[in-house]
Design an enzyme around this catalytic site. Structure first.
Site, PDB file in Angstrom:
ATOM      1  N   SER A  39       0.808  -1.209   0.000  1.00 21.68           N
ATOM      2  CA  SER A  39       0.000   0.000   0.000  1.00 21.68           C
ATOM      3  C   SER A  39       0.850   1.270   0.000  1.00 21.68           C
ATOM      4  O   SER A  39       1.705   1.411  -0.847  1.00 21.68           O
ATOM      5  CB  SER A  39      -0.939  -0.063   1.207  1.00 21.68           C
ATOM      6  OG  SER A  39      -2.094   0.660   0.925  1.00 21.68           O
TER       7      SER A  39
ATOM      8  N   HIS B  56      -7.685  -5.605   0.272  1.00 29.06           N
ATOM      9  CA  HIS B  56      -6.439  -4.858   0.437  1.00 29.06           C
ATOM     10  C   HIS B  56      -5.708  -5.369   1.678  1.00 29.06           C
ATOM     11  O   HIS B  56      -6.139  -5.119   2.800  1.00 29.06           O
ATOM     12  CB  HIS B  56      -6.862  -3.396   0.622  1.00 29.06           C
ATOM     13  CG  HIS B  56      -5.741  -2.426   0.661  1.00 29.06           C
ATOM     14  ND1 HIS B  56      -4.970  -2.135  -0.443  1.00 29.06           N
ATOM     15  CD2 HIS B  56      -5.266  -1.656   1.672  1.00 29.06           C
ATOM     16  CE1 HIS B  56      -4.073  -1.219  -0.119  1.00 29.06           C
ATOM     17  NE2 HIS B  56      -4.234  -0.914   1.163  1.00 29.06           N
TER      18      HIS B  56
END
Ligand code: GCU
Length: 420
Positions: A258, A399
């Site tokens: 990320s 995610h």
């Protein structure tokens, strides 16, 4: 209430409302992405074509400058004088699989100045120097494993009582809260060391973090920001690994998830000592194409995280087509080294297809340098990793960094580091 006051209030209401910025509505419809033209990584800004490896070196320098000027800010180039001190050593960590060490990397000449606190696991079963994975963590070193002997981080952390962060400080309750993202035993058993540090050691991740970051210690006027500082820190950790007799610093993979994936890419682009670069769900301003209007956008990232990029990047909020670069070129800057891009299908915010297309668009640079780029003409299906010089997978789920992701990173590293 007097009637005039009520009238005044009524008039003020729509005004107050009008001052609110419109809510951001991400596009998740492939049909609405629109058309865009990517800049060609193999064309210099003056229009001349890059045809040889030697000309690529010039283009590479130009791209680095363009990313510094327009996105991440300029990193100071003076190499700091670092001091390393080993604080702790436990030869019997992870049930005897590894030696756990804690090393302080002093980043300035002042002894009370900023430091990186590096946590290092070295496999006990080894013959000679070992390759390593280097990745920052989100919750402090003590969050990557419940081992009570890991030093509790003392740096600022985002309040999260459920995770044991109280008054912006880590408490005992926060031990191991990130452990499911760190299959340390598996990595060590595959013969790799793991080095990690808390990203807040370099820049506390909030809008007003800059004064407390490493930046004022290094440069007054360069306009770099958090992503630049984190990337700089990854290179300092590599400086340490070069100095460590147990580690083969020519075989270090820098990995990031990320926002850390954005920083890992920028670190790997600038610092060619990193043997492998791995981006996990890095999305906007990471691996994903900026010109593709899907999920998060440049405008949105600059608004929500004004401290991540430089000032000029914000001027592109409403005109991404004017950017002199796009993110496939940050991937191209890793060439000819192995690069792995990982996506997750439920992480549409990060635009998995945009990450794949970006990896594809970086491939001509690899090919110019005599390597295969991403060996896939179409986006692969779920759990069908591509392991060419640019690797790619998309997995089920959200995610995150999962055991599946790590298994692919290990397979990729085995494959590409073996001959080195
Ligand atoms: C937010 C941000 C992303 C970023 C992510 C993360 O979702 O919009 O760009 O990658 O945070 O770092 O977890």
């Amino acid at each position: 209430m007097k009637i005039t006051r009520i009238l005044l209030l009524l008039c003020a209401l729509p005004l107050a409302h009008a001052q609110q910025p419109p809510a951001f509505v991400p596009n998740y419809d492939e049909a609405k992405v629109g058309t865009y033209t990517l800049p060609d990584p193999l064309t210099m800004n003056d229009g001349s074509k890059v045809l040889t490896a030697q000309q690529w070196r010039k283009r590479r320098a130009e791209l680095l400058r363009l990313f510094a000027e327009n996105v991440y800010g300029r990193t100071p180039t003076t190499k700091p004088k670092l001091r390393f001190a080993e604080k702790l050593r436990d030869p019997n960590a992870l049930g005897g699989l590894a030696t756990r060490r804690e090393i302080t990397i002093q980043l300035t000449p002042k002894s009370a100045g900023p430091t990186i606190n590096l946590l290092l696991y070295v496999p006990n079963k080894r013959a000679g120097r070992v390759p390593a994975f280097l990745a920052m963590n989100y919750g402090g070193n003590h969050a990557v494993h419940p081992d009570p002997k890991i030093t509790l981080a003392t740096a600022w952390m985002r309040e999260n009582k459920d995770n044991g962060i109280v008054n912006n400080r880590a408490t005992e309750k926060s031990r191991g809260t990130e452990a499911r993202r760190w299959p340390l035993e598996m990595i060590v058993q595959r013969g790799y060391a793991v080095a990690t540090f808390y990203y807040g050691d370099l820049f506390p991740d909030h809008n007003n973090g800059r004064p407390d970051s490493i930046i004022p210690h290094l440069s007054k006027d360069e306009d770099w920001n958090a992503i630049g500082a984190w990337a700089w820190g990854l290179s300092r950790a590599l400086d340490y690994l070069e100095h460590d007799k147990d580690i083969d610093a020519r075989r270090v993979a820098v990995m990031g998830h990320s926002r850390h994936g954005k920083a890992a890419l920028w670190a790997g682009a600038q610092d060619e000592r990193f043997a492998i670069v791995i981006s996990n769900d890095s999305g906007e301003s990471g691996a994903a194409l900026a010109r593709r209007n899907f999920g998060e956008t440049v405008a949105r990232i600059n608004t929500a995280f004004p401290h991540w990029f430089n000032a000029k990047y914000k001027t592109y909020n409403d005109r991404v087509a004017a950017l002199p670069i796009d993110q496939h070129e940050i991937l191209a800057l890793i060439a000819p080294r192995p690069l792995y891009v990982a996506s997750a299908v439920e992480d549409q915010w990060a635009d998995p297809r945009g990450e794949f297309l970006s990896a594809q668009a970086a491939s001509p640079v690899y090919q110019l340098l005599g390597k295969d780029g991403l060996n896939a003409t179409q986006m692969p299906g779920m759990h069908q990793p591509v392991m060419s010089m640019i690797g790619y997978h998309i997995r089920v789920g959200v995610h995150d960094v999962t055991k599946y992701d790590w298994e692919q990173f290990l397979n990729f590293a085995d494959r590409h580091l073996r001959q080195k």
